[in-house]
Motif scaffolding. Sequence first.
Motif, mmCIF file in Angstrom:
data_model
loop_
_atom_site.group_PDB
_atom_site.id
_atom_site.type_symbol
_atom_site.label_atom_id
_atom_site.label_comp_id
_atom_site.label_asym_id
_atom_site.label_seq_id
_atom_site.Cartn_x
_atom_site.Cartn_y
_atom_site.Cartn_z
ATOM 1 N N GLN A 43 0.832 -1.205 0.000
ATOM 2 C CA GLN A 43 0.000 0.000 0.000
ATOM 3 C C GLN A 43 0.866 1.254 0.000
ATOM 4 O OE1 GLN A 43 -2.666 -0.292 3.334
ATOM 5 N NE2 GLN A 43 -3.619 -2.167 2.596
ATOM 6 N N ALA A 44 0.237 2.356 -0.319
ATOM 7 C CA ALA A 44 0.924 3.635 -0.272
ATOM 8 C C ALA A 44 1.086 4.090 1.180
ATOM 9 C CB ALA A 44 0.140 4.681 -1.058
ATOM 10 N N ARG A 45 2.021 4.972 1.413
ATOM 11 C CA ARG A 45 2.212 5.554 2.743
ATOM 12 C C ARG A 45 1.212 6.695 2.908
ATOM 13 N NH1 ARG A 45 8.140 5.819 4.266
ATOM 14 N NH2 ARG A 45 8.260 6.888 2.247
ATOM 15 N N ASP A 46 0.415 6.636 3.934
ATOM 16 C CA ASP A 46 -0.641 7.626 4.176
ATOM 17 C C ASP A 46 -0.481 8.271 5.539
ATOM 18 O OD1 ASP A 46 -2.990 5.403 2.614
ATOM 19 O OD2 ASP A 46 -2.018 7.169 1.748
ATOM 20 N N VAL A 47 -0.912 9.510 5.641
ATOM 21 C CA VAL A 47 -0.874 10.208 6.921
ATOM 22 C C VAL A 47 -1.927 9.622 7.857
ATOM 23 C CG1 VAL A 47 -2.425 12.054 6.219
ATOM 24 C CG2 VAL A 47 -0.737 12.451 8.022
ATOM 25 N N VAL A 48 -1.551 9.492 9.106
ATOM 26 C CA VAL A 48 -2.441 8.974 10.143
ATOM 27 C C VAL A 48 -2.884 10.092 11.087
ATOM 28 C CG1 VAL A 48 -2.549 7.450 12.161
ATOM 29 C CG2 VAL A 48 -1.442 6.668 10.058
#
Length: 119
Positions: A43-48
């Motif tokens: 998966q892509a890196r996403d902000v949490v």
Amino acid sequence: QVHFVESGGEVVQPGKSLRLSCDVSGFNFREYAMSWYRQGAGQARDVVASISTSAERTMYSDSVRGRFTIYRDDVKGTAYLQMNSLKPEDTAVYYCNRGWTVPYYNDAWGQGTQVTVSS
């Protein structure tokens, strides 16, 4: 040179809690917003979550709002992510970086810390 060192990840059962830490160097920590990101397998890196300077504002992704809390210690120069009620879908490598919701200073990423939620 800017460095981020994430720690605190481990294997936990669903419903448990973890606290991640992000130690930084190379910049004045208190002058920057900080964010946590995660990247699941394939998966892509996403902000949490993001926290502004002086912790005046916080932001959470829909998937973690109400379960995760971001906070900072400007004396220690450390950002934290308290993760409660963990779910298997929270399994990912977690990273921190400076900036509000996006890493727009183009700093190199740290090694991240692996969180695995599994029964």
